[in-house]
Design a protein around this motif. Sequence first.
Motif, PDB file in Angstrom:
ATOM      1  N   UNK A 108       0.843  -1.195   0.000  1.00 42.34           N
ATOM      2  CA  UNK A 108       0.000   0.000   0.000  1.00 42.34           C
ATOM      3  C   UNK A 108       0.878   1.245   0.000  1.00 42.34           C
ATOM      4  N   UNK A 109       0.384   2.333  -0.542  1.00 45.47           N
ATOM      5  CA  UNK A 109       1.186   3.567  -0.551  1.00 45.47           C
ATOM      6  C   UNK A 109       1.443   4.068   0.867  1.00 45.47           C
ATOM      7  N   UNK A 110       2.470   4.892   0.990  1.00 44.89           N
ATOM      8  CA  UNK A 110       2.802   5.449   2.304  1.00 44.89           C
ATOM      9  C   UNK A 110       1.683   6.366   2.775  1.00 44.89           C
ATOM     10  N   UNK A 111       1.381   6.340   4.072  1.00 42.68           N
ATOM     11  CA  UNK A 111       0.307   7.196   4.589  1.00 42.68           C
ATOM     12  C   UNK A 111       0.636   8.678   4.411  1.00 42.68           C
ATOM     13  N   UNK A 112      -0.390   9.460   4.167  1.00 48.39           N
ATOM     14  CA  UNK A 112      -0.246  10.908   4.115  1.00 48.39           C
ATOM     15  C   UNK A 112      -0.248  11.505   5.515  1.00 48.39           C
ATOM     16  N   UNK A 113      -1.105  10.957   6.397  1.00 53.32           N
ATOM     17  CA  UNK A 113      -1.221  11.485   7.762  1.00 53.32           C
ATOM     18  C   UNK A 113      -1.982  10.490   8.618  1.00 53.32           C
ATOM     19  N   UNK A 114      -1.767  10.576   9.910  1.00 54.73           N
ATOM     20  CA  UNK A 114      -2.533   9.811  10.899  1.00 54.73           C
ATOM     21  C   UNK A 114      -3.277  10.814  11.781  1.00 54.73           C
ATOM     22  N   UNK A 115      -4.571  10.611  11.912  1.00 53.69           N
ATOM     23  CA  UNK A 115      -5.425  11.488  12.719  1.00 53.69           C
ATOM     24  C   UNK A 115      -5.974  10.688  13.897  1.00 53.69           C
ATOM     25  N   UNK A 116      -5.736  11.186  15.084  1.00 52.98           N
ATOM     26  CA  UNK A 116      -6.248  10.551  16.296  1.00 52.98           C
ATOM     27  C   UNK A 116      -7.188  11.520  16.996  1.00 52.98           C
ATOM     28  N   UNK A 117      -8.278  11.001  17.518  1.00 56.01           N
ATOM     29  CA  UNK A 117      -9.225  11.861  18.220  1.00 56.01           C
ATOM     30  C   UNK A 117     -10.201  11.050  19.038  1.00 56.01           C
ATOM     31  N   UNK A 118     -11.294  11.695  19.393  1.00 53.67           N
ATOM     32  CA  UNK A 118     -12.308  11.081  20.247  1.00 53.67           C
ATOM     33  C   UNK A 118     -13.667  11.305  19.622  1.00 53.67           C
ATOM     34  N   UNK A 119     -14.432  10.230  19.496  1.00 55.34           N
ATOM     35  CA  UNK A 119     -15.760  10.291  18.914  1.00 55.34           C
ATOM     36  C   UNK A 119     -16.779  10.402  20.044  1.00 55.34           C
ATOM     37  N   UNK A 120     -17.368  11.597  20.201  1.00 60.10           N
ATOM     38  CA  UNK A 120     -18.338  11.800  21.275  1.00 60.10           C
ATOM     39  C   UNK A 120     -19.566  10.921  21.106  1.00 60.10           C
ATOM     40  N   UNK A 121     -19.925  10.611  19.872  1.00 58.46           N
ATOM     41  CA  UNK A 121     -21.130   9.835  19.634  1.00 58.46           C
ATOM     42  C   UNK A 121     -20.973   8.396  20.112  1.00 58.46           C
ATOM     43  N   UNK A 122     -19.813   7.794  19.866  1.00 63.50           N
ATOM     44  CA  UNK A 122     -19.592   6.409  20.281  1.00 63.50           C
ATOM     45  C   UNK A 122     -18.910   6.306  21.633  1.00 63.50           C
TER      46      UNK A 122
END
Length: 575
Positions: free
Chosen positions: A548-562
């Motif tokens: 697979x191609x190299x990642x452009x970015x990794x995004x980490x966060x928190x989902x308030x809904x789940x």
Amino acid sequence: MTTSLSAGAPARTGQPARRADRIGRGLDGLAASHARAAAALLALCLLLFLPGQISLQPMDRDEPRFAQASKQMLESGDLVDIRFQGEARHKKPVGIYWAQAAAVAAGEALGVPEARTQIALYRLPSLIGAAASVLLAYWAGLAFLPRRGALLAAALYGACLMLSAEAHLAKTDALLAACATASLGALARAWLGRGQRLGLPVLAAFWLGLALGILVKGPMVPLFVALPAAFLSWKAGSARWLGALRPLPGLALVLLIVAPWFAAIAWKSGGAFYAEAVGHDMLGKIGGAAERHGAPPGAYALAVFATFWPGAVFAAMSLPFAWRERRGDAVAFVIAAVLPAWLIFEAVPTKLPHYVLPLLPWLAVLTVLALNAGALDPRRRGARAAALLLPAIPLALTLGLCAFGWRIDGHRIPFAALPLLGGACILAALGWRAFARGMPERALVLGILASCLLGPGVLGVAQRQLPGLKVSPRLAALRDRLPCPNPQVASLGYREPSLVFLIGTDLALLPDGAAAKAFLDAGGCRLLFIEARQREDFNAAWPVSRAAPAPLADIEGFNLNTGRRVFVTAYAVAP
């Protein structure tokens, strides 16, 4: 009770008394005329509801679903059918979508950049609806209270956390509250003035509130009206008092307003709208806990101490007064407006805090009625301890936001919000002290002032310092990092409606890793998001000879809904 306590004046002399007198004189000044009272309430609404309208991200999941469906109305020009991407959205009537589409069209006409992805424009109907519901609460309160008391009741309702939250969300509930308050305010005048002729403004408020409420949320406003009408008719032994509302011309007006769209959607959907809206959405919530929003009976009675803060604890103290005065016309109406609907909501398995929002103006009226009767007495057993909820809620919110930022969002503390949050805690603590010293009116006013700091502190400042909450906006911003314009975008695993709204109607929501690989291999400028739980499937779709191609970015966060963390990796290809 003493006369001074009944009037909300301080029970002691000296400096506290002089401070309380200043608050009393301030209320007297604001209530000197209807225009001044309305201006004060409008200023309160702007202070509470404006901060965060632009910076608060689309809040999954209901808000972006409504906004996206309204956006697609503008894109397609179809003002009858309601769709989210290719899926029919036959859950609610069309009123909120028309209001949101009109707000965005006005924004485009005024030159707002990228108006169709500006969530603040879609929130304008909710902002207007919330402010209108506060002004209508003042108008409704005038049927029960003098101008000063109606002003205090409307401000207490306007300051509650639930209304402030709904004013920031592009959904139906703030508009619904305005429609219900208009109709119930007119019903109150018909009840309290039995035998008197109602003026045209009162009749217009009743029937237009009913008609617009039906277009916004179907049977809810008729339910809020029918329950107290039936209860009070039973109490009076006759329903003749309802004749003052001019039922025949009123119902004709309602049909004239609502029938065209309901007929058009029945023809266009072949009856599917009614099967989905009534058979699945409404009856599904009655028969079970829809979308995992179940809770046992009594959940609203507990949640209201947070959602109706700062007035909830004082409303609870008013219940013995309501029981004693239940035979009086004014208190009987308030009971009829609140209790039957509340019991129904408690009995229905599906529970969401905003369902009881249209009932809160009447709790505020009851609270001020009890205040004027001297029933908010700190000497009652447990009253001082219960009133500790006044400072407890802002303190808990402040500590919770700091803990969230530290644990979930990379050891971030929303320092810029702390002066506002701390000020809210201090004012609420002073409100508790005022109540403990026998100054309940001063306590109510200090609670309202605390809300004027707490709401903007949370929604206007703190959320801007917690990027972990803004997963979809951060993903959408990655498009600007690509060297090519207008990339095609797809997502595997992360399917939040906010991403559809921000990226566009043509966002592809892929079923598996093989489809994700095929999407990248299709050529052109492409951006792909892979949620962490789907990453192994995505990697397995690539042959050993070609990773697979190299990642452009990794995004980490928190989902308030789940209620859980989310990890999304972005991949991109360009010509």
